[in-house]
Enzyme design. Structure first.
Site, PDB file in Angstrom:
ATOM      1  N   LYS A  83       0.880  -1.059  -0.064  1.00  0.00           N
ATOM      2  CA  LYS A  83      -0.142  -0.058  -0.061  1.00  0.00           C
ATOM      3  C   LYS A  83       0.933   1.120   0.023  1.00  0.00           C
ATOM      4  O   LYS A  83       1.956   1.120   0.399  1.00  0.00           O
ATOM      5  CB  LYS A  83      -0.849  -0.171   1.243  1.00  0.00           C
ATOM      6  CG  LYS A  83      -2.116   0.972   0.982  1.00  0.00           C
ATOM      7  CD  LYS A  83      -3.348   0.188   0.463  1.00  0.00           C
ATOM      8  CE  LYS A  83      -4.447   1.053   0.148  1.00  0.00           C
ATOM      9  NZ  LYS A  83      -5.407   0.537  -0.495  1.00  0.00           N
ATOM     10  N   GLY A 180     -27.171   0.258   0.731  1.00  0.00           N
ATOM     11  CA  GLY A 180     -26.281   1.145  -0.170  1.00  0.00           C
ATOM     12  C   GLY A 180     -26.339   0.734  -1.743  1.00  0.00           C
ATOM     13  O   GLY A 180     -26.410  -0.319  -1.953  1.00  0.00           O
ATOM     14  N   GLY A 182     -24.817   2.447  -4.282  1.00  0.00           N
ATOM     15  CA  GLY A 182     -23.680   3.160  -4.971  1.00  0.00           C
ATOM     16  C   GLY A 182     -23.130   2.516  -6.077  1.00  0.00           C
ATOM     17  O   GLY A 182     -23.848   1.746  -6.823  1.00  0.00           O
TER      18      GLY A 182
HETATM   19  P1  NAD Z   1     -20.155   3.986  -3.197  1.00  0.00           P
HETATM   20  O1  NAD Z   1     -19.595   5.440  -2.136  1.00  0.00           O
HETATM   21  O2  NAD Z   1     -20.339   4.260  -4.593  1.00  0.00           O
HETATM   22  O3  NAD Z   1     -21.329   3.622  -2.588  1.00  0.00           O
HETATM   23  C1  NAD Z   1     -21.822   3.541  -1.322  1.00  0.00           C
HETATM   24  C2  NAD Z   1     -23.419   3.981  -1.108  1.00  0.00           C
HETATM   25  O4  NAD Z   1     -23.781   3.815   0.177  1.00  0.00           O
HETATM   26  C3  NAD Z   1     -23.475   5.397  -1.461  1.00  0.00           C
HETATM   27  O5  NAD Z   1     -24.436   5.619  -2.336  1.00  0.00           O
HETATM   28  C4  NAD Z   1     -24.099   6.059  -0.338  1.00  0.00           C
HETATM   29  O6  NAD Z   1     -24.936   7.192  -0.494  1.00  0.00           O
HETATM   30  C5  NAD Z   1     -24.571   4.941   0.513  1.00  0.00           C
HETATM   31  N1  NAD Z   1     -24.615   4.984   1.894  1.00  0.00           N
HETATM   32  C6  NAD Z   1     -23.694   5.623   2.837  1.00  0.00           C
HETATM   33  N2  NAD Z   1     -24.217   5.599   3.989  1.00  0.00           N
HETATM   34  C7  NAD Z   1     -25.331   5.106   4.011  1.00  0.00           C
HETATM   35  C8  NAD Z   1     -26.196   4.517   5.245  1.00  0.00           C
HETATM   36  N3  NAD Z   1     -26.023   4.660   6.252  1.00  0.00           N
HETATM   37  N4  NAD Z   1     -27.284   3.775   4.888  1.00  0.00           N
HETATM   38  C9  NAD Z   1     -27.572   3.493   3.391  1.00  0.00           C
HETATM   39  N5  NAD Z   1     -26.803   3.991   2.558  1.00  0.00           N
HETATM   40  C10 NAD Z   1     -25.515   4.707   2.694  1.00  0.00           C
HETATM   41  O7  NAD Z   1     -19.142   3.070  -2.595  1.00  0.00           O
HETATM   42  P2  NAD Z   1     -18.738   1.568  -3.514  1.00  0.00           P
HETATM   43  O8  NAD Z   1     -17.848   1.663  -4.185  1.00  0.00           O
HETATM   44  O9  NAD Z   1     -20.267   1.025  -3.701  1.00  0.00           O
HETATM   45  O10 NAD Z   1     -18.310   0.931  -2.279  1.00  0.00           O
HETATM   46  C11 NAD Z   1     -19.153   0.491  -1.115  1.00  0.00           C
HETATM   47  C12 NAD Z   1     -18.341  -0.592  -0.204  1.00  0.00           C
HETATM   48  O11 NAD Z   1     -17.697  -1.458  -1.087  1.00  0.00           O
HETATM   49  C13 NAD Z   1     -17.088   0.305   0.624  1.00  0.00           C
HETATM   50  O12 NAD Z   1     -17.079  -0.262   1.656  1.00  0.00           O
HETATM   51  C14 NAD Z   1     -16.112  -0.176  -0.322  1.00  0.00           C
HETATM   52  O13 NAD Z   1     -14.871  -0.003   0.316  1.00  0.00           O
HETATM   53  C15 NAD Z   1     -16.297  -1.547  -0.635  1.00  0.00           C
HETATM   54  N6  NAD Z   1     -15.626  -1.958  -1.930  1.00  0.00           N
HETATM   55  C16 NAD Z   1     -15.757  -1.428  -3.162  1.00  0.00           C
HETATM   56  C17 NAD Z   1     -15.213  -1.907  -4.286  1.00  0.00           C
HETATM   57  C18 NAD Z   1     -15.481  -1.007  -5.911  1.00  0.00           C
HETATM   58  O14 NAD Z   1     -14.912  -1.905  -6.658  1.00  0.00           O
HETATM   59  N7  NAD Z   1     -16.151  -0.207  -5.667  1.00  0.00           N
HETATM   60  C19 NAD Z   1     -14.140  -2.911  -4.092  1.00  0.00           C
HETATM   61  C20 NAD Z   1     -14.123  -3.532  -3.036  1.00  0.00           C
HETATM   62  C21 NAD Z   1     -14.811  -3.050  -1.974  1.00  0.00           C
END
Ligand code: NAD
Length: 359
Positions: A83, A180, A182
């Site tokens: 990292k 979530g 997102g």
């Molecule tokens: P993102 O920010 O695009 O989506 C997260 C969503 O959760 C957002 O839309 C946000 O508004 C919503 N949110 C936040 N707090 C909330 C709550 N209290 N209740 C309901 N909704 C809530 O993020 P992402 O890329 O989808 O990642 C989500 C998780 O997955 C994170 O923990 C991230 O570390 C993990 N992750 C993502 C990836 C990737 O490829 N994007 C890979 C591995 C792990």
């Protein structure tokens, strides 16, 4: 003065290398940690954060690098864990020179470490890094957006969890609560809709994300954030934040399966891992089920092919079934079983490489 000792920590958790770097011209100030390269070069993104102290930065870097070792090992990849953290205000420090300076430091490690984007760094920033080094992945126009692939991996992880608990993977009989919608939750919900899941609930705090789903899939039912844990469903799928499995939420959960994309969902790994186990809920370990994006980006190193990447992501299914078996056999929580699984792979490969064979 804090008494955190980097060398003691490195010795305890067997880190290989910690590199500090500083570029006076651009103000670049950062640390690269390489935890373990038994399986291959250490891969891990570059995080830019306004850390309150150098100690906070190095502790974060060390912790994240070790996490990457287990994630890559459990994903069956020939990668180690590393990292980089950069200390600075993301709104102030970024420039072409800043990221090119970073690229030169990455290059100086001669392929022992491969970087990528992470919190507060983008594919655009990595394009500057790539002007100075080949040891960077996740570039524009290569493996693309990792989120749909992370969601795809989570989908296979949910299949494995359904098979373990119910003995079938019939989505038409199963109900889901997704936290979530997102980058990853949205794609996962789409996949569940495509599989004709019996019922899907979701929660969100972002109005745009709520509206998008309600427009595209009116049958997917919105619930308030506080109500998502207590729903009477088969699968609770955390796809938003870390730390959501804790003393307050675990007692509310009725679902027999927890499986989603979010990282570090267990607030305290052992305490809450055991609490979930005691409630006889099956928890799909986060770093195994959410490795789809990492597996996808790994394929850039081998000449990207979406078919091969997709097939590799599918293997999350078998891997999770094996981890669930280890957990049952050893009577340990599944997060711990995933670590046992990852460490065993590293040890095995290390041991077979013990004898010198000329290639
Ligand atoms: P993102 O920010 O695009 O989506 C997260 C969503 O959760 C957002 O839309 C946000 O508004 C919503 N949110 C936040 N707090 C909330 C709550 N209290 N209740 C309901 N909704 C809530 O993020 P992402 O890329 O989808 O990642 C989500 C998780 O997955 C994170 O923990 C991230 O570390 C993990 N992750 C993502 C990836 C990737 O490829 N994007 C890979 C591995 C792990």
């Amino acid at each position: 003065m804090s008494d955190f000792k980097v060398f003691d920590y490195m010795e305890k958790h067997r880190y290989e290398q910690v590199v500090y770097f500083h570029d006076k011209t651009t103000g670049l100030k950062g640390i690269t940690c390489i935890h373990n390269t038994t399986l291959g070069p250490a891969l891990g993104g570059t995080r830019l954060w306004n850390y309150a102290s150098e100690e906070e930065a190095v502790v974060d870097c060390l912790r994240l690098a070790r996490g990457m070792t287990y994630k890559a090992a459990a994903a069956g990849l020939n990668l180690g864990g590393g990292k980089t953290v950069l200390i600075g205000d993301p709104d102030k420090v970024k420039s072409e020179g800043y990221f090119r300076a970073l690229g030169r430091y990455v290059q100086s490690l001669n392929g022992r470490y491969i970087t990528a984007e992470d919190v507060n760094t983008s594919t655009k920033d990595m394009d500057f890094v790539s002007m100075e080094t080949d040891h960077v992945v996740g570039l524009e126009g290569k493996s693309g957006n990792p989120s749909p692939m992370t969601a795809l991996g989570a989908f296979h992880g949910i299949r494995a969890s359904l098979m373990h608990v119910f003995g079938d993977v019939d989505f038409t009989q199963r109900t889901f609560a997704v936290q979530g919608a997102g980058q990853t939750g949205y794609y996962l919900i789409n996949k569940l809709v495509e599989m004709k899941a019996k019922k899907i609930y979701f929660t969100e705090i972002n109005e745009k994300h709520i509206a998008r789903l309600q427009k595209e899939h009116p049958e997917v039912e919105f619930v308030q954030p506080k109500d998502i844990y207590g729903l009477d469903v088969d699968v609770f799928s955390p796809c938003a934040l870390g730390g959501v499995l804790n003393d307050d939420t675990i007692p509310q959960i009725k679902a027999p399966i927890i499986a989603g994309t979010a990282n570090n969902v267990l607030l305290e790994e052992d305490i809450h891992g055991n609490m979930i186990k005691d409630k006889k809920i099956l928890y799909a370990p986060d770093f195994v089920i959410n490795a789809g994006g990492l597996i996808n980006v790994y394929h850039e190193l081998k000449g990207y092919n979406i078919g091969r990447a997709t097939r590799d992501i599918e293997k999350i299914y078998d891997r999770l079934l094996e981890i669930f078996k280890i957990a049952e056999r050893e009577n340990i929580h599944t997060q711990l079983a995933a670590k046992v699984f990852a460490k065993k792979r590293i040890e095995t490969i290390n041991n077979i490489q013990d004898n010198y064979i000329k290639r």
